[in-house]
Design a protein around this motif. Structure first.
Motif, mmCIF file in Angstrom:
data_model
loop_
_atom_site.group_PDB
_atom_site.id
_atom_site.type_symbol
_atom_site.label_atom_id
_atom_site.label_comp_id
_atom_site.label_asym_id
_atom_site.label_seq_id
_atom_site.Cartn_x
_atom_site.Cartn_y
_atom_site.Cartn_z
ATOM 1 N N TYR A 88 14.945 4.310 -3.447
ATOM 2 C CA TYR A 88 13.253 4.442 -3.734
ATOM 3 C C TYR A 88 12.494 4.662 -2.659
ATOM 4 N N LEU A 89 12.726 4.447 -1.506
ATOM 5 C CA LEU A 89 11.746 4.919 -0.334
ATOM 6 C C LEU A 89 11.406 6.324 -0.166
ATOM 7 N N GLN A 90 12.858 6.778 -0.580
ATOM 8 C CA GLN A 90 12.748 8.468 -0.241
ATOM 9 C C GLN A 90 11.865 9.066 -1.592
ATOM 10 N N GLU A 91 12.167 8.608 -2.812
ATOM 11 C CA GLU A 91 11.379 9.172 -3.834
ATOM 12 C C GLU A 91 9.886 8.677 -3.601
ATOM 13 N N THR A 92 9.447 7.702 -3.146
ATOM 14 C CA THR A 92 7.977 7.370 -2.869
ATOM 15 C C THR A 92 7.499 8.170 -2.091
ATOM 16 N N LEU A 93 8.368 8.538 -0.667
ATOM 17 C CA LEU A 93 7.923 9.278 0.425
ATOM 18 C C LEU A 93 7.528 10.694 -0.057
ATOM 19 N N LYS A 94 8.224 11.204 -1.208
ATOM 20 C CA LYS A 94 8.259 12.581 -1.488
ATOM 21 C C LYS A 94 6.548 12.781 -2.184
ATOM 22 N N TYR A 95 6.147 11.710 -2.910
ATOM 23 C CA TYR A 95 4.644 11.894 -3.300
ATOM 24 C C TYR A 95 3.504 11.697 -2.330
ATOM 25 N N TRP A 96 4.185 10.977 -1.348
ATOM 26 C CA TRP A 96 3.165 10.844 -0.021
ATOM 27 C C TRP A 96 3.171 12.129 0.564
ATOM 28 N N LEU A 97 4.151 12.965 0.727
ATOM 29 C CA LEU A 97 4.142 14.123 0.946
ATOM 30 C C LEU A 97 3.326 15.238 0.356
ATOM 31 N N LYS A 98 3.399 15.043 -0.943
ATOM 32 C CA LYS A 98 2.677 16.016 -1.945
ATOM 33 C C LYS A 98 1.390 15.600 -2.103
ATOM 34 N N LYS A 99 1.078 14.522 -1.557
ATOM 35 C CA LYS A 99 -0.321 13.761 -1.808
ATOM 36 C C LYS A 99 -0.506 13.677 -3.409
ATOM 37 N N ASP A 100 0.527 13.361 -4.216
ATOM 38 C CA ASP A 100 0.591 13.265 -5.654
ATOM 39 C C ASP A 100 0.731 11.719 -5.975
ATOM 40 N N LEU A 117 0.927 -1.087 0.054
ATOM 41 C CA LEU A 117 -0.046 0.010 0.013
ATOM 42 C C LEU A 117 0.890 1.128 0.249
ATOM 43 N N LEU A 118 2.106 1.163 0.601
ATOM 44 C CA LEU A 118 2.915 2.352 0.661
ATOM 45 C C LEU A 118 3.303 2.827 -0.895
ATOM 46 N N GLY A 119 3.576 1.451 -1.503
ATOM 47 C CA GLY A 119 4.120 1.559 -2.998
ATOM 48 C C GLY A 119 5.528 1.850 -3.381
ATOM 49 N N GLY A 120 6.431 1.685 -2.187
ATOM 50 C CA GLY A 120 7.751 1.971 -2.296
ATOM 51 C C GLY A 120 8.574 0.354 -2.716
ATOM 52 N N PRO A 121 9.747 0.357 -2.215
ATOM 53 C CA PRO A 121 10.429 -0.899 -2.444
ATOM 54 C C PRO A 121 10.089 -1.758 -1.178
ATOM 55 N N GLN A 122 10.549 -3.212 -1.421
ATOM 56 C CA GLN A 122 10.287 -4.039 -0.432
ATOM 57 C C GLN A 122 11.408 -3.541 0.725
ATOM 58 N N ALA A 123 10.615 -3.352 1.995
ATOM 59 C CA ALA A 123 11.305 -2.916 3.066
ATOM 60 C C ALA A 123 10.584 -3.221 4.298
ATOM 61 N N GLY A 124 11.262 -3.093 5.619
ATOM 62 C CA GLY A 124 10.465 -3.063 6.720
ATOM 63 C C GLY A 124 10.727 -1.808 7.426
ATOM 64 N N ILE A 125 9.613 -1.258 8.030
ATOM 65 C CA ILE A 125 9.786 0.054 8.432
ATOM 66 C C ILE A 125 9.105 0.131 9.899
ATOM 67 N N ALA A 126 9.947 0.545 11.021
ATOM 68 C CA ALA A 126 9.342 0.552 12.384
ATOM 69 C C ALA A 126 9.404 1.989 12.615
ATOM 70 N N VAL A 127 8.057 2.492 13.065
ATOM 71 C CA VAL A 127 7.706 4.050 13.611
ATOM 72 C C VAL A 127 7.484 4.060 14.920
ATOM 73 N N GLY A 128 7.668 5.039 15.747
ATOM 74 C CA GLY A 128 7.267 5.031 17.168
ATOM 75 C C GLY A 128 7.827 6.036 17.972
ATOM 76 N N LYS A 129 7.902 5.676 19.316
ATOM 77 C CA LYS A 129 8.771 6.458 20.495
ATOM 78 C C LYS A 129 10.311 6.350 20.219
ATOM 79 N N LYS A 130 10.917 7.412 20.614
ATOM 80 C CA LYS A 130 12.199 7.773 20.116
ATOM 81 C C LYS A 130 12.956 6.590 21.213
#
Length: 450
Positions: free
Chosen positions: A324-336, A287-300
């Motif tokens: 490729y993750l950086q390029e994909t996230l750019k368009y999430w930021l723009k909502k493009d 659903l994110l649409g980027g490269p195969q990767a694992g991402i963890a977000v949360g408390k520092k």
């Protein structure tokens, strides 16, 4: 007399094949070493299969064909006509087409350009991930299984992790969550039943050995009917009251809601962060649409400890993933979102799909049926959510043979067979690929054997 199903005696000698006019001809395009590599692999392939009796000439033709296939090298572009947008067998989500100069050359993967000192590769995506998900910190790994492994190894090794029985998932490639828990060095404590788990089940399971509570997205299946499960807020409140970390393996990377898509079963990462989950793990492609990767977000505090775990070095990705993750996230930021290939396919208007299908039907000059169909995101996400689609259906006397015809082309076209029809689901086909499909359909018409 029983036929020899493995005609080893009729296989020509490799030296003679190399001097054969046909094999000499392909040595104009490939080196002798490459052709030798192809021949040896082709012969091994033939030996491993029960292909029935063949004379020397037929075998030579088979070896030539297999050699040419090997010389194209295994990793190739294919056209996805299956209707499954995140297709595990086809490389998951298609990636953004962009300038590759950064990944083909030296880059600032681990150097700070402001002062020339050594940097941390994770910082390349951290700021934008934190901003999009409203999280304190984030980390990128090679895949989501790796993210879960690192998370549990860091915080639950030697202790117990509480999980609902209804969430003990198995997804593609025989990946089983209980095995990941075992490899991370923790003990899994199952609570509730397959269809019903209450907050009191979690509470009763907590003891001095409890290291974490883990909630897992059900991925590619759903339990419906007589069911019950506590909300994320309820589990979060209980965990924090008992001073236990609460983790969510969300699987898919829907960062926030996208207008026009009612993905009710897929809670956005942003929402989970706002609800107070300590760490959320998810995939970079689903659903994110980027490269195969694992991402963890949360408390520092939690993310910092994961980075300090020696296992992190074994699980961190290379520069291609970050690029490729950086390029994909750019368009999430723009909502493009239409600039992200996965979402471009998902957002294609049904009327345009019908128009494309009729054009292929007309130009191929074959008896093709144009029918409304459905498509899915796939990849273990949204199993009950269907995208409207259009399919071209070609009736075939020998569908398996026609399926292989498209499979053996360059690029291969991955269709599917249903009720003696070869199906091309346009939802997963890029518009620029239509001309290739038209060309192959015309070739099929000219092939008297099919």
């Amino acid at each position: 007399m029983k036929k020899d199903k493995k005609p080893l005696r009729n296989i020509p000698q490799i030296g003679k094949l190399l001097e054969d006019p046909f094999f000499m001809e392909i040595q104009k395009d490939f080196s002798r070493e490459e052709v030798l590599f192809g021949i040896k692999n082709s012969i091994e392939e033939i030996k491993s299969k029960e292909i029935g009796e063949m004379d020397k000439e037929s075998l030579k033709e088979r070896i030539l064909k297999e050699t040419l296939n090997f010389l194209k090298y295994p990793f190739r572009k294919v056209i996805n006509a299956t209707g499954i947008l995140i297709h595990t067998n086809l490389g998951r989500a298609p990636l953004i087409k962009t300038e590759k100069e950064i990944i083909e050359n030296y880059s600032n993967l681990e150097i700070q350009l402001k002062d020339g000192k050594r940097g941390e590769r994770n910082s390349l995506a951290e700021k934008i991930l934190n901003y999009l998900t409203n999280s304190e910190s984030s980390i990128v790994l090679n895949n989501n299984a790796g993210a879960v492994l690192l998370l549990l190894s860091t915080f639950a090794k030697g202790g117990e992790v509480i999980i609902s029985r209804g969430e003990l998932v198995e997804i593609g490639g025989s990946f089983r969550l209980p095995e990941i828990l075992k490899e991370s060095g923790c003990v899994m404590v199952e609570v509730g039943t397959t269809n019903k788990t209450k907050i009191s089940d979690y509470e009763r399971a907590i003891n001095e050995k409890t290291k974490a509570i883990l909630k897992v997205h059900q991925s590619n299946y759903r339990i419906v009917g007589y069911t019950e499960a506590p909300s994320v807020e309820e589990i979060c409140q209980l965990a924090h009251k008992r001073k236990i970390p609460f983790f969510v393996d969300q699987g898919n990377g829907l960062l926030f809601e996208i207008e026009g898509f009612s993905l009710k079963e897929e809670e956005p990462i942003l929402n989970l962060v706002k609800k107070g989950v300590d760490v959320i793990t998810f995939s970079g492609d689903k659903l994110l649409g980027g490269p195969q990767a694992g991402i963890a977000v949360g408390k520092k505090d939690y993310i910092d400890k994961m980075i300090k775990n020696p296992l992190y070095r074994a699980l961190r990705p290379g520069k291609e993933t970050f690029f490729y993750l950086q390029e994909t996230l750019k368009y999430w930021l723009k909502k493009d979102f239409k600039k992200i290939p996965l979402w471009k396919l998902a957002m294609e208007d049904i009327s345009k799909l019908k128009k494309r299908a009729k054009k292929i039907q007309k130009e191929s000059n074959l008896d093709l049926k144009v029918e409304e169909d459905i498509s899915q995101f796939g990849g273990g996400t949204t199993p009950t959510y269907n995208l409207p689609s259009v399919s071209l259906k070609l009736e075939a006397k020998n569908p398996e043979k026609v399926f292989r015809f498209f499979l053996e082309k360059d690029p291969p076209i991955i269709t599917y067979i249903k009720e003696n029809y070869i199906n091309f689901n346009l939802r997963s086909i890029f518009e620029e690929e239509d001309k290739i499909i038209i060309k192959r359909l015309k070739e099929l018409k000219e092939n008297e054997n099919l």
